[in-house]
Design a protein around this motif. Structure first.
Motif, PDB file in Angstrom:
ATOM      1  N   PRO A 193       0.800  -1.228   0.000  1.00  0.00           N
ATOM      2  CA  PRO A 193       0.000   0.000   0.000  1.00  0.00           C
ATOM      3  C   PRO A 193       0.835   1.281   0.000  1.00  0.00           C
ATOM      4  CG  PRO A 193      -0.859  -1.556   1.604  1.00  0.00           C
ATOM      5  CD  PRO A 193       0.460  -2.091   1.143  1.00  0.00           C
ATOM      6  N   LEU A 194       2.066   1.224   0.501  1.00  0.00           N
ATOM      7  CA  LEU A 194       2.903   2.419   0.618  1.00  0.00           C
ATOM      8  C   LEU A 194       3.909   2.579  -0.519  1.00  0.00           C
ATOM      9  CD1 LEU A 194       3.672   2.301   4.453  1.00  0.00           C
ATOM     10  CD2 LEU A 194       2.479   4.170   3.278  1.00  0.00           C
ATOM     11  N   GLN A 195       3.916   1.635  -1.438  1.00  0.00           N
ATOM     12  CA  GLN A 195       4.987   1.554  -2.440  1.00  0.00           C
ATOM     13  C   GLN A 195       5.287   2.887  -3.135  1.00  0.00           C
ATOM     14  OE1 GLN A 195       4.102  -1.966  -4.766  1.00  0.00           O
ATOM     15  NE2 GLN A 195       6.255  -2.243  -5.219  1.00  0.00           N
ATOM     16  N   ASN A 196       4.259   3.623  -3.491  1.00  0.00           N
ATOM     17  CA  ASN A 196       4.465   4.844  -4.273  1.00  0.00           C
ATOM     18  C   ASN A 196       4.316   6.118  -3.448  1.00  0.00           C
ATOM     19  OD1 ASN A 196       4.820   3.362  -6.731  1.00  0.00           O
ATOM     20  ND2 ASN A 196       2.610   3.035  -6.776  1.00  0.00           N
ATOM     21  N   HIS A 197       4.303   5.994  -2.125  1.00  0.00           N
ATOM     22  CA  HIS A 197       4.139   7.175  -1.264  1.00  0.00           C
ATOM     23  C   HIS A 197       5.483   7.900  -1.123  1.00  0.00           C
ATOM     24  CE1 HIS A 197       3.046   9.750   2.079  1.00  0.00           C
ATOM     25  NE2 HIS A 197       1.797   9.336   1.975  1.00  0.00           N
ATOM     26  N   LYS A 198       5.451   9.215  -1.236  1.00  0.00           N
ATOM     27  CA  LYS A 198       6.696   9.990  -1.211  1.00  0.00           C
ATOM     28  C   LYS A 198       7.414   9.918   0.132  1.00  0.00           C
ATOM     29  CE  LYS A 198       4.395  14.372  -0.042  1.00  0.00           C
ATOM     30  NZ  LYS A 198       4.130  15.765  -0.487  1.00  0.00           N
ATOM     31  N   LYS A 199       6.695   9.620   1.220  1.00  0.00           N
ATOM     32  CA  LYS A 199       7.328   9.523   2.536  1.00  0.00           C
ATOM     33  C   LYS A 199       7.799   8.107   2.867  1.00  0.00           C
ATOM     34  CE  LYS A 199       7.289  13.690   4.427  1.00  0.00           C
ATOM     35  NZ  LYS A 199       6.704  14.129   5.680  1.00  0.00           N
ATOM     36  N   HIS A 200       7.490   7.151   1.979  1.00  0.00           N
ATOM     37  CA  HIS A 200       7.858   5.753   2.250  1.00  0.00           C
ATOM     38  C   HIS A 200       9.349   5.549   2.008  1.00  0.00           C
ATOM     39  CE1 HIS A 200       7.455   1.217   1.252  1.00  0.00           C
ATOM     40  NE2 HIS A 200       7.579   1.385   2.560  1.00  0.00           N
ATOM     41  N   LEU A 201      10.061   5.105   3.032  1.00  0.00           N
ATOM     42  CA  LEU A 201      11.504   4.887   2.945  1.00  0.00           C
ATOM     43  C   LEU A 201      11.863   3.462   2.560  1.00  0.00           C
ATOM     44  CD1 LEU A 201      12.582   6.889   6.139  1.00  0.00           C
ATOM     45  CD2 LEU A 201      12.424   7.706   3.777  1.00  0.00           C
ATOM     46  N   GLY A 202      10.847   2.633   2.327  1.00  0.00           N
ATOM     47  CA  GLY A 202      11.094   1.247   1.961  1.00  0.00           C
ATOM     48  C   GLY A 202      10.760   0.289   3.091  1.00  0.00           C
ATOM     49  N   MET A 203      11.009  -0.970   2.849  1.00  0.00           N
ATOM     50  CA  MET A 203      10.670  -2.027   3.812  1.00  0.00           C
ATOM     51  C   MET A 203      11.913  -2.550   4.525  1.00  0.00           C
ATOM     52  SD  MET A 203       8.487  -5.548   3.200  1.00  0.00           S
ATOM     53  CE  MET A 203       9.744  -6.723   2.680  1.00  0.00           C
ATOM     54  N   ILE A 204      11.780  -2.728   5.824  1.00  0.00           N
ATOM     55  CA  ILE A 204      12.753  -3.481   6.611  1.00  0.00           C
ATOM     56  C   ILE A 204      11.973  -4.627   7.239  1.00  0.00           C
ATOM     57  CG2 ILE A 204      14.388  -3.478   8.526  1.00  0.00           C
ATOM     58  CD1 ILE A 204      14.750  -0.480   8.103  1.00  0.00           C
ATOM     59  N   PRO A 205      12.251  -5.876   6.876  1.00  0.00           N
ATOM     60  CA  PRO A 205      11.467  -6.995   7.398  1.00  0.00           C
ATOM     61  C   PRO A 205      11.440  -7.023   8.928  1.00  0.00           C
ATOM     62  CG  PRO A 205      12.858  -7.718   5.598  1.00  0.00           C
ATOM     63  CD  PRO A 205      13.289  -6.313   5.924  1.00  0.00           C
ATOM     64  N   HIS A 206      10.315  -7.497   9.464  1.00  0.00           N
ATOM     65  CA  HIS A 206      10.134  -7.598  10.912  1.00  0.00           C
ATOM     66  C   HIS A 206      11.423  -8.049  11.601  1.00  0.00           C
ATOM     67  CE1 HIS A 206       5.844  -6.951  10.869  1.00  0.00           C
ATOM     68  NE2 HIS A 206       5.647  -7.948  10.030  1.00  0.00           N
ATOM     69  N   VAL A 207      11.757  -7.373  12.676  1.00  0.00           N
ATOM     70  CA  VAL A 207      13.010  -7.625  13.392  1.00  0.00           C
ATOM     71  C   VAL A 207      12.796  -8.723  14.442  1.00  0.00           C
ATOM     72  CG1 VAL A 207      14.792  -6.560  14.825  1.00  0.00           C
ATOM     73  CG2 VAL A 207      13.656  -5.209  13.043  1.00  0.00           C
ATOM     74  N   ILE A 208      13.624  -9.745  14.383  1.00  0.00           N
ATOM     75  CA  ILE A 208      13.511 -10.886  15.310  1.00  0.00           C
ATOM     76  C   ILE A 208      14.872 -11.165  15.945  1.00  0.00           C
ATOM     77  CG2 ILE A 208      12.947 -13.344  15.558  1.00  0.00           C
ATOM     78  CD1 ILE A 208      10.523 -11.904  14.685  1.00  0.00           C
ATOM     79  N   ASN A 209      14.895 -11.344  17.253  1.00  0.00           N
ATOM     80  CA  ASN A 209      16.118 -11.787  17.925  1.00  0.00           C
ATOM     81  C   ASN A 209      16.168 -13.311  17.816  1.00  0.00           C
ATOM     82  OD1 ASN A 209      18.225 -12.499  19.581  1.00  0.00           O
ATOM     83  ND2 ASN A 209      17.676 -11.125  21.245  1.00  0.00           N
ATOM     84  N   VAL A 210      16.680 -13.785  16.695  1.00  0.00           N
ATOM     85  CA  VAL A 210      16.686 -15.223  16.421  1.00  0.00           C
ATOM     86  C   VAL A 210      17.533 -15.970  17.441  1.00  0.00           C
ATOM     87  CG1 VAL A 210      17.052 -16.961  14.627  1.00  0.00           C
ATOM     88  CG2 VAL A 210      16.433 -14.638  13.982  1.00  0.00           C
ATOM     89  N   ASP A 211      18.584 -15.319  17.942  1.00  0.00           N
ATOM     90  CA  ASP A 211      19.475 -15.970  18.905  1.00  0.00           C
ATOM     91  C   ASP A 211      18.752 -16.320  20.204  1.00  0.00           C
ATOM     92  OD1 ASP A 211      21.526 -15.624  17.076  1.00  0.00           O
ATOM     93  OD2 ASP A 211      22.127 -13.683  17.922  1.00  0.00           O
ATOM     94  N   SER A 212      17.680 -15.592  20.505  1.00  0.00           N
ATOM     95  CA  SER A 212      16.939 -15.844  21.749  1.00  0.00           C
ATOM     96  C   SER A 212      15.897 -16.943  21.591  1.00  0.00           C
ATOM     97  CB  SER A 212      16.247 -14.555  22.220  1.00  0.00           C
ATOM     98  OG  SER A 212      15.176 -14.205  21.344  1.00  0.00           O
ATOM     99  N   ILE A 213      15.760 -17.461  20.359  1.00  0.00           N
ATOM    100  CA  ILE A 213      14.746 -18.493  20.076  1.00  0.00           C
ATOM    101  C   ILE A 213      15.463 -19.782  19.681  1.00  0.00           C
ATOM    102  CG2 ILE A 213      12.751 -19.104  18.668  1.00  0.00           C
ATOM    103  CD1 ILE A 213      12.320 -16.091  18.190  1.00  0.00           C
TER     104      ILE A 213
END
Length: 377
Positions: A193-213
């Protein structure tokens, strides 16, 4: 860099904080504890006028005097902690409505916190104006609003996020977007939905502390265990009714081969361990990408039925049914994929390994914290 993370949703800011700290930066999380999930935050904003016996007093005061005791209490708590909440280089809000107040009061809180700090950003990782408008306009093939379009969910259902389309929240949206440096999306359901929005800085995938799992290699000596965790408030929005129908088909055909576990409304700390014995986890139907519950289960090595649409396959260049199982809004289709796994248990072992590796590669909290630092800079 000093970073203030405002609001919490499924540990997204908690994990980001841990990644930033690993890189030598200072970060704190202030906000509410995400309802029944009871997510830990550094500075917790009490919800005594939203949850519990005092909510009746709040409702009465709103009705009689148009005074919201929840907002007054939130603002009072923030002012009390002002010394801990000011002079940050970056303040990032989890949502356009981080404190679950009216639009006018949300703007008051937003303006207060941004006036104490430097650059402001929004993280799009849950229902907001952009994602709800895109969905209501039926630009997705299916979405969390599909049950609403089909008449199975009332428009008053809070989980639909329809408040973001009301005039006061549209006004709030524009106010926030005029003041922020940018918005960062966290998965394809918000990126598209945000792909063409001028304020959209792009996607950073959900952050997970994999080491804790810890990874749990699947042991398939006896029955295959299928786990279905239900958030009753989001029963139709997540497609839990479709999963239930699929499980009925599986239970009737494979009663001697499967063990089905169902739980409801568990706090985060209980939920994350409740599916430890499962081989397969049913997460959600109406999504193109994975959310936190799915990703944490994948990190543990579970085969997860969730959002894994063609757009997701193309974005990450992955083969279908090798990392996660795309859960379509069709009980027979889901049951068919469950049958495929039951009849071919070696697939469970392969997908388990791939899922863990995928989360480690694309969602690692420290590596993705570097991406946030780049965008904030």
């Amino acid at each position: 860099m000093r970073v203030l993370l405002v609001g919490e949703y499924n540990r997204s800011h908690r994990y980001l904080k841990e990644g930033l700290q690993n890189l030598g930066h200072e970060a704190i999380v202030v906000g509410m504890d995400d309802g029944f999930k009871k997510i830990d935050v550094d500075i917790e904003i009490n919800q005594k006028f939203r949850i519990g016996p005092l909510q009746k007093v709040r409702s009465l005061m709103i009705r009689l005097f148009k005074i919201d005791l929840h907002f007054i209490d939130v603002k009072k708590q923030l002012l009390k902690h002002k010394a801990q909440l000011e002079n940050f280089d970056v303040v990032q809000f989890i949502n356009e409505s981080s404190f679950l107040c009216s639009a006018k009061d949300e703007q008051n809180v937003f303006d207060l916190l941004t006036s104490w700090n430097k650059k402001a950003y929004i993280l799009s990782c849950g229902t907001d104006y952009s994602s709800v408008k895109f969905s209501i306009d039926k630009k997705f093939r299916y979405s969390i609003h599909t049950p609403y379009f089909e008449g199975r969910v009332k428009p008053t259902d809070f989980a639909l996020g329809l408040k973001y389309l009301t005039p006061e929240f549209v006004k709030l949206h524009h106010h926030i977007y005029n003041k922020i440096e940018g918005v960062i999306s966290s998965d394809l359901d918000y990126y598209i939905p945000l792909q063409n929005h001028k304020k959209h800085l792009g996607m950073i995938p959900h952050v997970i502390n994999v080491d804790s799992i810890p990874y749990q290699a699947p042991n398939i000596e006896k029955k295959i265990t299928i786990f279905h965790g239900i958030n009753r408030a989001n029963y139709y929005k997540k497609g839990n009714d479709i999963f239930d129908a699929a499980l009925d088909l599986i239970d009737a055909k494979y009663k001697t081969k499967v063990n089905i576990i169902k739980v409801e409304n568990l706090p985060y700390k209980e939920y994350i361990t409740a599916f430890d014995t499962a081989h397969i986890l049913l997460d959600q139907v109406y999504a193109y990408d994975q959310g936190y519950n799915a990703l944490e289960a994948m990190a543990k090595g579970k085969v997860v039925f969730t959002g894994a649409e063609k757009e997701w396959e193309d974005y990450y260049n992955v083969t279908p049914n090798t990392i996660a199982i795309n859960a379509l809004p069709d009980a027979k289709e889901i049951a068919s994929k469950l049958e495929w796994l039951i009849e071919n248990p070696e697939k469970i072992i392969n997908i388990s390994k791939n899922a863990r590796q995928f989360v480690k590669q694309y969602h690692d909290h420290t590596e993705n914290a570097k991406l946030f630092l780049e965008k904030w800079s």
